[in-house]
Write a protein that holds these residues in place. Sequence first.
Motif, PDB file in Angstrom:
ATOM      1  N   ALA A  94       0.835  -1.209   0.000  1.00  0.00           N
ATOM      2  CA  ALA A  94       0.000   0.000   0.000  1.00  0.00           C
ATOM      3  C   ALA A  94       0.864   1.252   0.000  1.00  0.00           C
ATOM      4  O   ALA A  94       0.584   2.225  -0.700  1.00  0.00           O
ATOM      5  CB  ALA A  94      -0.929  -0.008   1.214  1.00  0.00           C
ATOM      6  N   ASN A  95       1.949   1.241   0.775  1.00  0.00           N
ATOM      7  CA  ASN A  95       2.875   2.371   0.765  1.00  0.00           C
ATOM      8  C   ASN A  95       3.498   2.572  -0.616  1.00  0.00           C
ATOM      9  O   ASN A  95       3.651   3.695  -1.095  1.00  0.00           O
ATOM     10  CB  ASN A  95       3.984   2.151   1.799  1.00  0.00           C
ATOM     11  N   ARG A  96       3.837   1.446  -1.280  1.00  0.00           N
ATOM     12  CA  ARG A  96       4.411   1.535  -2.620  1.00  0.00           C
ATOM     13  C   ARG A  96       3.386   2.094  -3.607  1.00  0.00           C
ATOM     14  O   ARG A  96       3.711   2.924  -4.467  1.00  0.00           O
ATOM     15  CB  ARG A  96       4.886   0.161  -3.077  1.00  0.00           C
ATOM     16  N   ALA A  97       2.132   1.633  -3.481  1.00  0.00           N
ATOM     17  CA  ALA A  97       1.081   2.151  -4.365  1.00  0.00           C
ATOM     18  C   ALA A  97       0.855   3.642  -4.123  1.00  0.00           C
ATOM     19  O   ALA A  97       0.633   4.413  -5.064  1.00  0.00           O
ATOM     20  CB  ALA A  97      -0.218   1.375  -4.132  1.00  0.00           C
ATOM     21  N   TYR A  98       0.927   4.057  -2.876  1.00  0.00           N
ATOM     22  CA  TYR A  98       0.770   5.474  -2.530  1.00  0.00           C
ATOM     23  C   TYR A  98       1.874   6.305  -3.191  1.00  0.00           C
ATOM     24  O   TYR A  98       1.627   7.371  -3.773  1.00  0.00           O
ATOM     25  CB  TYR A  98       0.824   5.605  -1.006  1.00  0.00           C
ATOM     26  N   THR A  99       3.093   5.807  -3.124  1.00  0.00           N
ATOM     27  CA  THR A  99       4.220   6.508  -3.735  1.00  0.00           C
ATOM     28  C   THR A  99       4.039   6.620  -5.241  1.00  0.00           C
ATOM     29  O   THR A  99       4.276   7.681  -5.840  1.00  0.00           O
ATOM     30  CB  THR A  99       5.532   5.768  -3.423  1.00  0.00           C
ATOM     31  N   ALA A 100       3.620   5.514  -5.878  1.00  0.00           N
ATOM     32  CA  ALA A 100       3.463   5.512  -7.329  1.00  0.00           C
ATOM     33  C   ALA A 100       2.326   6.423  -7.776  1.00  0.00           C
ATOM     34  O   ALA A 100       2.431   7.116  -8.783  1.00  0.00           O
ATOM     35  CB  ALA A 100       3.220   4.084  -7.813  1.00  0.00           C
ATOM     36  N   LYS A 101       1.240   6.441  -7.032  1.00  0.00           N
ATOM     37  CA  LYS A 101       0.069   7.209  -7.458  1.00  0.00           C
ATOM     38  C   LYS A 101       0.273   8.705  -7.287  1.00  0.00           C
ATOM     39  O   LYS A 101      -0.095   9.509  -8.155  1.00  0.00           O
ATOM     40  CB  LYS A 101      -1.173   6.760  -6.688  1.00  0.00           C
ATOM     41  N   TYR A 102       0.845   9.093  -6.152  1.00  0.00           N
ATOM     42  CA  TYR A 102       0.941  10.524  -5.844  1.00  0.00           C
ATOM     43  C   TYR A 102       2.358  11.079  -5.992  1.00  0.00           C
ATOM     44  O   TYR A 102       2.579  12.279  -5.781  1.00  0.00           O
ATOM     45  CB  TYR A 102       0.427  10.786  -4.426  1.00  0.00           C
ATOM     46  N   ASN A 103       3.307  10.171  -6.318  1.00  0.00           N
ATOM     47  CA  ASN A 103       4.701  10.580  -6.463  1.00  0.00           C
ATOM     48  C   ASN A 103       5.218  11.267  -5.198  1.00  0.00           C
ATOM     49  O   ASN A 103       5.958  12.248  -5.242  1.00  0.00           O
ATOM     50  CB  ASN A 103       4.875  11.508  -7.676  1.00  0.00           C
ATOM     51  N   ILE A 104       4.755  10.740  -4.055  1.00  0.00           N
ATOM     52  CA  ILE A 104       5.149  11.271  -2.746  1.00  0.00           C
ATOM     53  C   ILE A 104       5.585  10.090  -1.889  1.00  0.00           C
ATOM     54  O   ILE A 104       4.861   9.107  -1.769  1.00  0.00           O
ATOM     55  CB  ILE A 104       3.984  11.998  -2.042  1.00  0.00           C
TER      56      ILE A 104
END
Length: 652
Positions: A510-520
């Motif tokens: 989920a953290n990886r998906a968050y990074t990929a989606k929002y580039n944060i």
Amino acid sequence: MSESELALLVLGLPLAAALLTPLLGAVRLTRAAHLPAVLGFAAAAAAAAVLLVRVAGAEHKTFVSSPGTWFEIAQLRAGVSLTVDPLSAVMLATVTFIATWIAVFSAGYMRGDEGYARYFTFVSLFVFCMCLLVLANNFLLLVAGWEGVGLCSYLLVGYYYAKPSAADAARKAFLVTRLGDTGFLLGIFLLWQAGGFTLDLDTLFERVVKAPPPPGVMEAACLLLFCGAVGKSAQIPLYVWLPDAMEGPTPVSALIHAATMVTAGVYLLARCAPLYVLAPGAQMAVSLIGGTTALLAAFIALTQTDLKRVLAYSTVSQLGFMFMALGTAGAITPSVAVAAAIFHLFTHAFFKALLFLGSGSVMHAMGNVIDMRKFGGLRRLMPVTHLTFLAGAAALAGLPPLAGFWSKDQVLDTLDAAGEHAAVYRAGYWVVFGLALVTAFLTAFYTFRAYCLTFLGPERVPPEAGDHAHESPAVMTVPLVVLAVGAVVAGFFAGPVGHFLGEARSVELANRAYTAKYNIDPAPDHGFDWVTAGVSTVIAACGAGLAFALYRTGRQDEVPPALRGAYALSRNKVYVDEVYAGTVVKPAEVLAAAARQVDGVLDSLARLVAVLPRVAAALLRPLQNGLVQFYALGMVLGLAVFVSFIVFRISR
């Protein structure tokens, strides 16, 4: 013993208890039919504790075992795949530990019941199905556990099946949750297609994170999965079954509300966090429905007079808090949101099991009376129940330094952070944060109203209790003391448990998906927010103080004229059942009556079709009389008619 073998042991012990109890309970064990369940749960809890320590100490914190294949049809393969990671390890430890003490309490509470062995059989099966749900590493195995807990809740809510209200409550619970499960199954099928025809959770999450499907597909799949959680975890609009589930034995209520069934929906969304991070609209829906449910249930609980029903609506409300936190996983660091929700589930298991078992202790002493208008002032009569119930009430209200204070304020902190940092729906999270603060005030008020009406004021004992009103035996009070200790100290593990949950495989994805989606990059947990905690503590203290001011003498509700409308609305549960009866139940009954009429017409037509051949046969039957000369005469007459016809045609 390996981690996989420990997981199988945790899973197998409750199943063994479920098989042994009916075989030995009625014949060999009789009064000791609780032993397989108590010993099995205790051993499972010990194995779960060892597993938790092993996972915490391991460098690689995810262990997957695949003992075999369940079935395989074309592109659909269902393996018996189990996963142990921080999330499942914490859930297993919580479920088995709480279930152990509920089983011990049940041994005293249910003693003498004619269905003693049947009760512990169902309870053991319940715990097994919940453990299967937690350990499942593919959706089909998860569904098996999911539907298993639904079946067991039906059997236990309707345990007193000869009582019409209990049978009705069991059917209501089963049918209402089926509505949510329909959406749940549709969501699984949609994910099966979107994830490349796999139902393995880790594989599905990996594929979705690497190559997300179109936004509309992910939003739809997540909302459909949430339908199942809405049913199981009693959220709007499918929460109506849970308050009626009080018809089962009180320890069953404790088991359903604290360790099984209703926590399944929260666990599902926590496990599927990588999917929800990619669906911000679904996340907002989860948080908003959780906040609305929490406020509505707390408002209804304000005026209820049945002690167990107050606690039931409290569970609905507290589950709403968990969903509020889960709904922020795509707005802030997913690990923080999931940790807040699961930690509140963890602490809630202690104080809600304690409160329900405390109400069971009161029922045991009051001759099964649970209406707070009929008893009061029990603090001297039941000192252990009184002090432990007070600990549970303070924890539920979120007063420091008890467990509920730490977990509730973690939820509020996630909502505050979402309101500040969300990329989308920022205003929506501020609205949910406001709902949570109002709910915190109402929670403290109705909790201490129930406490005051039950234990403060002059002593009142109903006639049903006779001369036998006294403190419960040790087999019932010892579990209360153990759970009270948990309600007091469990909150101090917020930091370690939160960090540990952040290392779960699904949370990392989920953290990886968050990074990929929002580039944060996910921000690290900034720790406990003492400002938010201070505000919520003042709010909770005001709610508890108001309840003490109004009810410390044990007096009943005295409603000012200006509040009578709101009081009636709360007392009658916002008329939701009546609305459902008018908009769903009655139209369905009319439709069923019309269908019966149509069925009668169709049945008559079918009978007519069957009658016509019989009538024709009856007319033709005399021609088949068995006389050869009759047949010869018929042939001659037929030939004469034929010849006459030919001659007539030629003459023309």
